[in-house]
Motif scaffolding. Structure first.
Motif, PDB file in Angstrom:
ATOM      1  N   ASN A 175       0.800  -1.225   0.000  1.00 30.52           N
ATOM      2  CA  ASN A 175       0.000   0.000   0.000  1.00 30.52           C
ATOM      3  C   ASN A 175       0.834   1.275   0.000  1.00 30.52           C
ATOM      4  O   ASN A 175       0.268   2.369   0.072  1.00 30.52           O
ATOM      5  CB  ASN A 175      -0.945  -0.002   1.210  1.00 30.52           C
ATOM      6  N   GLN A 176       2.157   1.150  -0.043  1.00 34.54           N
ATOM      7  CA  GLN A 176       3.020   2.330  -0.075  1.00 34.54           C
ATOM      8  C   GLN A 176       2.839   3.078  -1.397  1.00 34.54           C
ATOM      9  O   GLN A 176       2.740   2.473  -2.469  1.00 34.54           O
ATOM     10  CB  GLN A 176       4.484   1.914   0.074  1.00 34.54           C
ATOM     11  N   GLU A 177       2.785   4.417  -1.324  1.00 34.20           N
ATOM     12  CA  GLU A 177       2.675   5.221  -2.542  1.00 34.20           C
ATOM     13  C   GLU A 177       3.967   5.185  -3.350  1.00 34.20           C
ATOM     14  O   GLU A 177       3.955   5.176  -4.577  1.00 34.20           O
ATOM     15  CB  GLU A 177       2.319   6.664  -2.177  1.00 34.20           C
ATOM     16  N   ASP A 178       5.089   5.178  -2.622  1.00 37.52           N
ATOM     17  CA  ASP A 178       6.394   5.167  -3.286  1.00 37.52           C
ATOM     18  C   ASP A 178       6.679   3.761  -3.810  1.00 37.52           C
ATOM     19  O   ASP A 178       6.729   2.788  -3.044  1.00 37.52           O
ATOM     20  CB  ASP A 178       7.472   5.597  -2.297  1.00 37.52           C
ATOM     21  N   SER A 179       6.848   3.633  -5.125  1.00 37.26           N
ATOM     22  CA  SER A 179       7.087   2.317  -5.723  1.00 37.26           C
ATOM     23  C   SER A 179       8.401   1.698  -5.265  1.00 37.26           C
ATOM     24  O   SER A 179       8.570   0.480  -5.320  1.00 37.26           O
ATOM     25  CB  SER A 179       7.087   2.432  -7.255  1.00 37.26           C
ATOM     26  N   SER A 180       9.345   2.524  -4.777  1.00 42.26           N
ATOM     27  CA  SER A 180      10.623   1.988  -4.309  1.00 42.26           C
ATOM     28  C   SER A 180      10.480   1.224  -3.000  1.00 42.26           C
ATOM     29  O   SER A 180      11.431   0.621  -2.526  1.00 42.26           O
ATOM     30  CB  SER A 180      11.647   3.120  -4.124  1.00 42.26           C
ATOM     31  N   SER A 181       9.263   1.278  -2.418  1.00 43.42           N
ATOM     32  CA  SER A 181       9.012   0.553  -1.170  1.00 43.42           C
ATOM     33  C   SER A 181       8.096  -0.643  -1.373  1.00 43.42           C
ATOM     34  O   SER A 181       7.720  -1.307  -0.410  1.00 43.42           O
ATOM     35  CB  SER A 181       8.386   1.495  -0.129  1.00 43.42           C
ATOM     36  N   HIS A 182       7.712  -0.902  -2.613  1.00 32.79           N
ATOM     37  CA  HIS A 182       6.837  -2.031  -2.878  1.00 32.79           C
ATOM     38  C   HIS A 182       7.597  -3.350  -2.693  1.00 32.79           C
ATOM     39  O   HIS A 182       8.814  -3.408  -2.899  1.00 32.79           O
ATOM     40  CB  HIS A 182       6.279  -1.950  -4.293  1.00 32.79           C
ATOM     41  N   PRO A 183       6.890  -4.406  -2.314  1.00 30.40           N
ATOM     42  CA  PRO A 183       7.583  -5.696  -2.080  1.00 30.40           C
ATOM     43  C   PRO A 183       8.178  -6.265  -3.364  1.00 30.40           C
ATOM     44  O   PRO A 183       7.586  -6.145  -4.439  1.00 30.40           O
ATOM     45  CB  PRO A 183       6.474  -6.599  -1.529  1.00 30.40           C
ATOM     46  N   ASP A 184       9.344  -6.858  -3.239  1.00 29.16           N
ATOM     47  CA  ASP A 184       9.979  -7.534  -4.358  1.00 29.16           C
ATOM     48  C   ASP A 184       9.998  -9.036  -4.073  1.00 29.16           C
ATOM     49  O   ASP A 184       9.359  -9.501  -3.125  1.00 29.16           O
ATOM     50  CB  ASP A 184      11.388  -6.990  -4.613  1.00 29.16           C
ATOM     51  N   HIS A 185      10.758  -9.783  -4.887  1.00 33.32           N
ATOM     52  CA  HIS A 185      10.754 -11.236  -4.717  1.00 33.32           C
ATOM     53  C   HIS A 185      11.336 -11.653  -3.365  1.00 33.32           C
ATOM     54  O   HIS A 185      10.925 -12.665  -2.788  1.00 33.32           O
ATOM     55  CB  HIS A 185      11.531 -11.904  -5.856  1.00 33.32           C
TER      56      HIS A 185
END
Length: 754
Positions: free
Chosen positions: A413-423
């Motif tokens: 739910n973070q607005e900043d895509s750099s904080s989105h979950p990765d693998h």
């Protein structure tokens, strides 16, 4: 399309021993010309020096040879064979496969130029088959005593490729051979191997330090800087060996190398100090983290997210989730006073004074006055995916599964895509669910991962495999293997090791062997775990000879090191069947190899003695354990302690001592039994008096009751009866000591006469 030739360059520096016979001369081939370099080889092994240094007149010294030319051309000889021309043309066109076939069909050994280029290009491909081919060339040249035909470029590149493929032992052996033979490898080659060794298991970090020392020691023999300019350690090389020291917890060596850096015109960078954080964590000095961060800021070294992430990971390693959360929250709030936050967290810390002398040199800011104002970060650092994932791993480690899953939702739910979950984030949640046996939920996360457009990798699937095997769901594990392959992900050694272990859990020894052979048929090199896990399969199934065959094969495999775990697994295979003689023989062989038994080794032997019903061997084993524990000293232990290989001190566990005491009680060796239980109490281990009482009552309650024994026989039994009475006193059974103090030694014999 014709490849564009690279700029003219010279080969890297090569050393040769002046006193060697011409047949063994190792001077690099002159005037090598690449029409199309492998990009990595060009970057790694190109020299800019243009001077040639002649041999010194002292035959005990080595000389450096640096080739140069304004326009490099191919070596030509009057009697050049057409096969060499064909091979060279194929190599220039980067047709490595065809070049390999031409090499195998050549009626003679190709010239140095062809051989060096072929090894370089095979190494650059960095595939298992290509590396095997390159190694076969090395093996052939060694056999024919023609290794001098290769230049340092090819050997160095092969070492790097071997290290990247995980074969660090082979990479290390190549560089050692180069140094012994007179070659001086390029810094980018030897430092890459040092880096891989530092991060590997077993003795890798120690070997990394040894290799670094060997290269730098060789470099110091030369007074002319231009002779060794391409081999001198740079900051990356120092970081690699400092990482090895950090992994070993060697503070003194770390300081020595750190202080050497300016001598080689190397300045510590941010990676150097990140490694210092690791060192502090390794020696359990959490109080030093803040001083490392402050030192970075004082020296004006740009702080990076990796530094802050390392701090968070280190606090989590200390199970200090509270401080880790504070750092992440402060970053979320845009605060720059992280140093002050860490100093406040140190308020109740009591540092280990033994390490202070070293760290006062590494971190002079430790001596700042108490009213010192901590520096601020130069800018705001907002948490990113890696930072959140690190905190998520902390929750997983603490068993906070709900918080782990909530963190994943928050990251989504973070607005900043750099904080989105990765693998890695998704894989962490999968791992947390697998750890608690929630395989269905782990599967759901994998599906959500796919819907989010995040590709699962081999690590994700290997974690699922482990979970299914632990739950004894081998069919689901097999389906997961198929799913991996269908997704374009090939199983690796970890995948197969997991499946082999899963087969062991369901007593499927044949299935374990099938997976082991399938792994090798696919060209996947077995690891140390592969061998020991298969040995475990044969051990559990009562087939020690097959376990021994696997052990022998492991010994022949140059890619793995036979360690104490492998020896113990082999001993355990024989011990399970009470085969004491072969078990003892293996222990003796192990000792001759410089590998000393540990608690697991002695535990297996003790169980074997119990099964074999040979209590006399238990007394010999107990004496050896006493020596290793420092309870007694023999001439042998004096020699070993004064020699170069110190025998490590042993700390027995409850299982080992209880087994030995059990054997001694059953065999009526009460004096030795008392020694063992007394030692257990010294170690804070509570002996099982209930069990020993039951054994005594069932087996020895009618001891010494004969009224018809001769006086001579009675005299012989006096010592045993004294010990029996002492043991009964310890158990609390009726005995002659009640109401008075007793001691085992020095009592009068006639007190126990019948």
């Amino acid at each position: 399309m014709t490849a564009t030739p690279p700029p003219s360059s010279t080969t890297t520096s090569t050393l040769s021993r002046h006193q060697q016979h011409q047949h063994h001369s190792l001077n690099a081939p002159a005037n090598l010309h690449w029409v199309s370099h492998p990009p990595f080889a060009t970057k790694l092994f190109t020299s800019t020096s243009s001077s040639t240094t002649t041999a010194t007149t002292n035959p005990s010294r080595v000389r450096a040879v640096t080739d140069s030319s304004a326009s490099l051309t191919t070596i030509t000889t009057p009697h050049r064979d057409s096969h060499d021309d064909t091979l060279l043309n194929l190599l220039r066109q980067r047709k490595t496969e065809e070049a390999w076939l031409a090499y195998t069909q050549s009626p003679h050994l190709p010239n140095p130029t062809c051989l060096s280029r072929l090894v370089c290009q095979l190494s650059y491909q960095n595939t298992p088959s290509a590396l095997t081919r390159a190694q076969s060339i090395i093996q052939r040249l060694r056999h024919e005593r023609q290794l001098h035909r290769l230049d340092s470029n090819s050997l160095g590149l092969l070492a790097v490729a071997a290290a990247k493929s995980g074969d660090t032992l082979y990479a290390n052996s190549i560089l050692k051979s180069m140094l012994r033979s007179g070659y001086l490898p390029h810094v980018k080659a030897w430092s890459a191997v040092v880096s891989r060794l530092a991060a590997s298991g077993d003795d890798g970090p120690k070997e990394a330090v040894k290799l670094f020392s060997s290269v730098t020691r060789t470099i110091k023999r030369f007074t002319e800087p231009t002779m060794v300019m391409n081999s001198r350690p740079d900051t990356a090389a120092y970081n690699a060996v400092l990482n090895a020291c950090a992994n070993l917890g060697w503070t003194e060596k770390f300081l020595q190398l750190f202080e050497e850096m300016p001598e080689n015109k190397c300045e510590p960078d941010i990676l150097t100090y990140n490694i210092m954080i690791k060192l502090c964590a390794r020696i359990e000095r959490k109080d030093l983290f803040v001083f490392v961060l402050e030192r970075i800021l004082e020296k004006g070294i740009p702080v990076c997210m990796t530094t802050l992430q390392s701090l968070v990971a280190s606090y989590i390693g200390f199970n200090d989730l509270e401080t880790a959360e504070k750092i992440v929250q402060a970053m979320r709030e845009g605060r720059q006073d992280i140093c002050k936050l860490l100093r406040d967290s140190n308020s109740e810390e009591f540092p280990n004074e033994n390490e202070n002398e070293v760290f006062e040199k590494l971190l002079p800011n430790m001596k700042h006055p108490t009213d010192y104002e901590p520096p601020l970060l130069p800018k705001v650092f907002l948490p990113n995916t890696r930072m959140y994932t690190t905190l998520m791993k902390g929750y997983m480690k603490a068993g906070r599964i709900k918080d782990t899953v909530r963190m994943l939702e928050a990251m989504r739910n973070q607005e900043d895509s750099s904080s989105h979950p990765d693998h890695v984030s998704y894989t962490t949640v999968v791992s947390a669910l697998v750890n608690v046996g929630a395989m269905e939920k782990a599967r759901q996360v994998l599906s959500e991962m796919s819907k989010a457009g995040v590709q699962a990798n081999r690590v994700t699937y290997n974690i699922l495999l482990k979970g299914y095997c632990q739950q004894l769901q081998i069919n689901n594990a097999r389906e997961t293997i198929k799913e991996m392959i269908d997704s374009g992900i090939e199983p690796d050694a970890v995948s197969y090791n997991t499946m082999i272990d899963g087969c062991i859990l369901i007593d499927d020894c044949a299935g374990a062997l099938v997976f082991f052979n399938e792994m090798r048929s696919k060209g996947i090199a077995p690891t140390k775990i592969s061998y020991t896990t298969l040995m475990k399969a044969f051990s559990v199934s009562g087939q020690p000879k097959l376990a021994h065959e696997v052990f022998d094969e492991m010994q022949k495999d140059p890619r793995v090191k036979v360690d104490l775990v492998a020896w113990n697994m082999l001993i355990e295979a024989y011990a399970r069947l009470g085969m004491l003689d072969p078990a003892n023989e293996i222990v003796e062989k192990m000792k001759k190899k410089g590998v000393y038994p540990d608690v697991a080794t002695y535990g297996s032997l003790a169980n074997c003695i119990a099964l074999a019903k040979k209590p006399g061997d238990a007394l010999l084993l107990w004496n050896e354990i006493k020596e290793r524990c420092g309870l007694i000293t023999t001439d042998e232990t004096r020699v070993s302690k004064s020699g170069p290989h110190n025998v490590p001190i042993l700390k027995p566990d409850e299982g080992l001592l209880d087994t030995l005491a059990d054997i001694c009680v059953r065999a009526a060796f009460f004096k030795k039994a008392l020694e063992i239980v007394a030692f257990m109490e010294e170690l804070g281990i509570a002996p099982n008096k209930t069990k020993y009482t039951r054994i005594y009552v069932e087996m020895h309650s009618r001891m010494f009751t004969s009224k018809h024994a001769s006086r001579a026989r009675q005299d012989r039994r006096i010592e045993r009866k004294r010990a029996a009475e002492a043991f009964k006193f310890w158990l609390g059974l009726p005995n002659s000591y009640y109401g008075s103090e007793w001691r085992l030694e020095g009592a009068e014999d006639d007190e126990y006469a019948i």
